[in-house]
Design an enzyme around this catalytic site. Structure first.
Site, short mmCIF file in Angstrom:
data_model
loop_
_atom_site.label_atom_id
_atom_site.label_comp_id
_atom_site.label_asym_id
_atom_site.label_seq_id
_atom_site.Cartn_x
_atom_site.Cartn_y
_atom_site.Cartn_z
CE LYS A 159 20.14 -2.47 29.88
NZ LYS A 159 20.93 -2.37 28.68
C1 PLP Z 1 26.32 -2.76 26.70
C2 PLP Z 1 25.54 -4.01 26.81
N1 PLP Z 1 26.18 -5.19 26.92
C3 PLP Z 1 25.51 -6.34 27.02
C4 PLP Z 1 24.13 -6.38 27.01
C5 PLP Z 1 23.40 -7.68 27.14
O1 PLP Z 1 22.84 -7.80 28.42
P1 PLP Z 1 21.51 -8.62 28.65
O2 PLP Z 1 21.76 -9.98 28.12
O3 PLP Z 1 21.33 -8.63 30.12
O4 PLP Z 1 20.44 -7.93 27.91
C6 PLP Z 1 23.42 -5.19 26.91
C7 PLP Z 1 21.95 -5.17 26.93
O5 PLP Z 1 21.38 -4.94 27.96
C8 PLP Z 1 24.14 -3.98 26.81
O6 PLP Z 1 23.49 -2.81 26.69
#
Ligand code: PLP
Length: 323
Positions: A159
């Site tokens: 991330k």
């Molecule tokens: C690109 C992306 N995909 C998916 C998610 C969903 O991830 P999470 O459920 O861990 O927030 C996020 C958010 O963090 C994201 O930025």
């Protein structure tokens, strides 16, 4: 989501006032996107504030840092405790949680190694990403003309701040064309995810979601949704999905910390199923909200209560691993 501009921010082991939580404009992250971060939530439950899947978020933060060869000066236990302490210091009942690990101020050049690895935790009170009606009625979305980052360009499982340049292009295109969001295809043309949320489809009673090999973030809400769906007796298939599945699905929804579980009612102006939130989406959404709000038993141990003894680890938030 404007900021109130008050409250405490945790920076490298100290709580500072919001207005003082600044970094130098010559910091490496500002120029080269050398940061990794998390987005988590603390919910107001009947037993007090509780963070949803805090350990998984901290773990992913540390893993994102590892991929980018960053060695944060605080370990996972310290960062976890610092998040809980900062919620308490701000006296928040519910908030969005944004920890960030970034290359700071020392020298500028593509090589990040001379720069320190700094850590901050920012919190703010926030409710829904889309309107409350969207949670019931669903979003109108499009397929993006921008391709999601390819696996040999930027790692989707990290991330990283830099991934969100791609996400911004996806999001801006959707907004200027009158949609709320967009779905990006991966470098092979298969379904990937939204600008900041994972994608789910329902067809003939089974739940489908693209695999991590389709350049998606390993979403913690995605994992929660798959677990809830199995608990409710639905079949869950993680598989490569062609674009046209969007137009053939009975139901579709996004899942993520920010969007929570938000239905999609149309894609490229084609209605998804009947063009409204479907029954399986509603069942999963309702169980999700019951769990995060502490209204359903937390059978998977997903809540960390900010004030309970179980929520406090042995580490002290100010203690650095090394510096
Ligand atoms: C690109 C992306 N995909 C998916 C998610 C969903 O991830 P999470 O459920 O861990 O927030 C996020 C958010 O963090 C994201 O930025």
């Amino acid at each position: 989501m404007g900021f109130p501009g008050t409250g405490k921010v945790w920076m490298n082991g100290a709580l500072v006032e919001w207005k003082d939580a600044n970094i130098h404009v010559a910091s490496h992250v500002v120029h080269y996107g050398s940061g990794v971060f998390e987005g988590a939530r603390c919910y107001d439950t009947k037993n007090g504030p509780a963070c949803f899947r805090l350990d998984e978020h901290v773990r992913r933060l540390m893993e994102s840092a590892r991929i980018y060869r960053m060695d944060p000066p605080y370990d996972a236990a310290v960062i976890r405790q610092a998040i809980l302490d900062t919620i308490l210091a701000n006296d928040f009942k519910a908030c969005y949680i944004r920890p960030i690990v970034y290359r700071g101020y020392e020298a500028l050049g593509v090589n990040p190694f001379p720069c320190p690895v700094d850590v901050a935790i920012i919190l703010w009170e926030w409710t829904t990403m889309f309107t409350a009606e969207s949670l019931e009625q669903g979003l109108d979305v499009k397929v993006s003309t921008w391709t999601r980052i390819a696996p040999n360009t930027l790692p989707a499982l990290a991330k990283s701040v830099s991934n969100y340049a791609n996400s911004q292009l996806i999001k801006m295109e959707a907004l200027v064309e009158g949609y709320s969001e967009a779905i990006a295809l991966d470098h092979n043309g298969f379904l990937s995810e939204g600008s900041g949320q994972n994608l789910f489809l329902v067809r003939d009673g089974a739940l489908y979601t693209p695999p991590t090999a389709s350049s998606v973030l390993g979403g913690i809400t995605r994992d929660s949704v798959m677990t809830i769906a199995r608990d409710l007796g639905f079949e869950v298939r993680e598989q490569v999905l062609p674009r046209e599945m969007l137009y053939l699905a009975d139901e579709a929804f996004f899942a993520g910390t920010a969007v929570e579980v938000t239905p999609i009612r149309s894609v490229d102006k084609i209605k998804v199923g009947g063009g409204a939130r479907g029954p399986i989406t509603e069942a999963i959404q309702s169980r999700f909200f019951d769990i995060v709000r502490g209204e359903s038993p937390d059978t998977h141990g997903w809540l960390s209560f900010v004030r309970s003894p179980a929520a406090t680890g042995p580490a002290k938030s100010g203690a650095a691993k090394s510096r």
